[in-house]
Design an enzyme around this catalytic site. Structure first.
Site, PDB file in Angstrom:
ATOM      1  N   ARG A 166       0.642   2.762  -9.575  1.00 25.25           N
ATOM      2  CA  ARG A 166      -0.594   2.223 -10.146  1.00 25.25           C
ATOM      3  C   ARG A 166      -1.530   3.349 -10.558  1.00 25.25           C
ATOM      4  O   ARG A 166      -1.684   4.327  -9.838  1.00 25.25           O
ATOM      5  CB  ARG A 166      -1.293   1.316  -9.120  1.00 25.25           C
TER       6      ARG A 166
ATOM      7  N   ARG B  45      -5.079   4.683  -0.538  1.00 23.06           N
ATOM      8  CA  ARG B  45      -4.934   4.284  -1.944  1.00 23.06           C
ATOM      9  C   ARG B  45      -4.376   5.456  -2.733  1.00 23.06           C
ATOM     10  O   ARG B  45      -5.045   6.471  -2.903  1.00 23.06           O
ATOM     11  CB  ARG B  45      -6.304   3.880  -2.498  1.00 23.06           C
TER      12      ARG B  45
ATOM     13  N   GLU C   4      -6.393  -4.075   3.803  1.00 25.23           N
ATOM     14  CA  GLU C   4      -5.578  -5.124   3.208  1.00 25.23           C
ATOM     15  C   GLU C   4      -4.125  -4.665   3.186  1.00 25.23           C
ATOM     16  O   GLU C   4      -3.774  -3.724   2.477  1.00 25.23           O
ATOM     17  CB  GLU C   4      -6.070  -5.422   1.788  1.00 25.23           C
TER      18      GLU C   4
ATOM     19  N   SER D 116      -1.196  -9.603   0.416  1.00 24.28           N
ATOM     20  CA  SER D 116      -1.885 -10.656  -0.306  1.00 24.28           C
ATOM     21  C   SER D 116      -0.824 -11.673  -0.682  1.00 24.28           C
ATOM     22  O   SER D 116       0.130 -11.345  -1.374  1.00 24.28           O
ATOM     23  CB  SER D 116      -2.556 -10.077  -1.554  1.00 24.28           C
TER      24      SER D 116
ATOM     25  N   ARG E  63      -0.644   1.462   4.434  1.00 27.13           N
ATOM     26  CA  ARG E  63      -1.729   0.917   5.249  1.00 27.13           C
ATOM     27  C   ARG E  63      -1.244   0.473   6.620  1.00 27.13           C
ATOM     28  O   ARG E  63      -2.000   0.531   7.589  1.00 27.13           O
ATOM     29  CB  ARG E  63      -2.410  -0.231   4.503  1.00 27.13           C
TER      30      ARG E  63
END
Length: 421
Positions: free
Chosen positions: A258, A273, A345, A348, A387
């Site tokens: 990303r 991140r 997070e 999801s 994470r």
RNA sequence: GGAGAGGUGACCGAGUGGUUCAUGGUGCCGCUCUCGAAAAGCGGUCUCGCCUUUGGUGAGCGUGGGUUCGAAUCCCACCCUCUCCGCCA
């Protein structure tokens, strides 16, 4: 993609749904183009019907009448002109349709942003330490298992190197998660390509709207997957599945790429991140009738990872203002990281309803006599690696700076502790 | 990267300009027969769109253009698959 008929027949319902999302795009242009498009289709069809009929007659005639053929040539020209106009309108319409989001399910709470997301449940309270819990970047450097400097040397900011027990820890987590989902939750493991065609990104809803978050090789037109959701969605693109095949459960471990160019300066410390990270992704193809309960069991499978690792987490439902573009209903799983003192997070889980299926043309036949229907697709991380590594390091840290290995990982790591070499 | 062959419906496979609204077979569905099943026979069975929806109509034969009154069929470009050669973890 929404069904144009749904928009055509219930414009106010769609407008309200977009308003709840905080989506500003208007459907007026879509409605206008749709109407014009149907007008043109009508005109073209009657001309074509005439031409087909006359051409068939000409075929039967011995003598070909030149004046009739000249008339038909004129009609042909008219058809071509209408076709060109119709194609332009159709592609403009398609492009707009591809840029509008899904409609949140009725039981999704209306809210403005993430501050309106209700917490569904919390599991395993925040661990109390008798010493100052360190953030993972300090633990990682002391134990020599994360090398930030060399990550930057190799690839620049937002890259890091996992080393020794750090690399082993991530690998153990991947193996553990895959095995758990395969053996206990009924998923089939998939190892997909990490580079895919443009149309795959359209199918999964990343394109055309979110191109700025993707890496793209312009020379070969390959796109790097931002998540395994992209190849998994497209596994059955342009297929008609039989009812017996459903539900299909896939699990895939991939690297994810990303651009993350938006938040420069934010989340720059540690491994939270990056431009590249690993993830184990869960994906389901289901019937329309079962997708909502399948979302709950997908979430349960992801939660099972947290519980077996004995890491504290909470489940949050996303409100209409925070829910993803393709989703009708989503839950996030957040793990508590005591060192950096934040909820991370790690998953999801979303039900995309028939939104992706419509884009990717994935259907099934409920029974041998029925017309094909769109499947429902669901996805969720099970879980996102860096994470979980953070949460694990920070929760399992000891006062001497070493890290205990959770019981379920011991067979994979063949060690009880991560200590300084 | 080079040379050759080929892409037709769920699958196999015919089809080189107009009875092809895509032959035939397999599979699938229904019916007949049967105590039941199998076999056999008969009928049906691609997808999508538009409309005034017991129906009408259009489009789709890898993709996109072109020729023609009319294209699965002829022409051009591209994509993909297979075989051989080259390269290669």
């Amino acid at each position: 993609m929404l069904d144009i008929k749904l928009i055509r027949d219930n414009p106010d319902m769609v407008r309200q749904a977009f308003k709840n999302r905080g989506e500003t795009i208007s459907i007026d242009e879509i409605l206008k183009l749709d109407e014009k498009h149907r007008e043109l289709i009508h005109e073209m069809e009657s001309l074509r019907a005439r031409r087909n009929e006359v051409s068939k007659e000409i075929g039967k005639m011995k003598e070909k009448p030149p004046e009739l053929m000249a008339d038909m040539r004129k009609i042909g020209d008219q058809i071509s002109a209408l076709e060109a106009e119709s194609n332009n309108i159709e592609s403009a319409l398609k492009d707009l349709l591809l840029r509008i989001p899904n409609i949140p399910h009725a039981d999704v709470p209306v809210g403005k942003d993430s501050s309106d997301n209700p917490t569904i449940r919390t599991w395993g309270g925040k661990k109390q330490f008798s010493f100052k819990a360190l953030p993972h970047w300090e633990l990682g450097e002391r134990l020599n298992i994360i090398d930030f400097e060399r990550g930057v040397k190799l690839s620049g900011t937002r890259f890091y190197v996992l080393k020794g027990m750090g690399a082993l820890l991530q690998r153990a987590l991947i193996m553990f998660m895959l095995d758990l989902h395969i053996r206990e939750h009924g998923y089939t493991e998939i190892y997909p390509p990490f580079m895919v065609k443009r149309e795959c990104l359209v199918g999964s809803s990343n394109l055309p709207k979110f191109a700025d978050n993707l890496y793209h090789d312009a020379e070969e037109d390959y796109w790097f997957v931002p998540t395994a959701e992209v190849p998994l969605t497209n596994m059955h693109r342009d297929e008609i599945l039989s009812a017996e095949q459903l539900p299909i459960y896939y699990v895939a471990h991939t690297a994810c790429f990303r651009r993350e160019k938006m938040a420069a300066g934010k989340d720059t410390r540690g491994i939270k991140r990056g431009h590249q990270f690993d993830k184990v992704e869960l994906y389901k193809f289901t019937t329309a009738e079962t997708s909502m309960q399948e979302l709950e069991s997908l979430l349960a499978a992801a939660e099972d990872v947290c519980r077996k690792l004995e890491l504290p987490y909470r489940v949050i439902q996303l409100c209409t203002g925070d829910i993803g573009f393709a989703s009708v209903k989503s839950y996030d799983i957040e793990m508590w990281a005591p060192g950096c003192e934040e909820w991370l997070e790690v998953s999801s889980c979303s039900n995309c309803w028939d939104f992706q299926a419509r884009r990717a043309n994935i259907r099934y036949r409920p029974d041998s006599k029925s017309k094909p229907q769109y499947v429902h697709t669901l996805n969720g991380s099970g879980l996102a690696l860096p994470r979980v590594v953070i949460a694990l390091m920070e929760n399992y840290q000891r006062e001497d700076g070493s890290i205990a290995v959770p019981d379920v990982l011991k067979p994979y790591m063949r060690a009880d502790m991560i200590t300084k070499p």
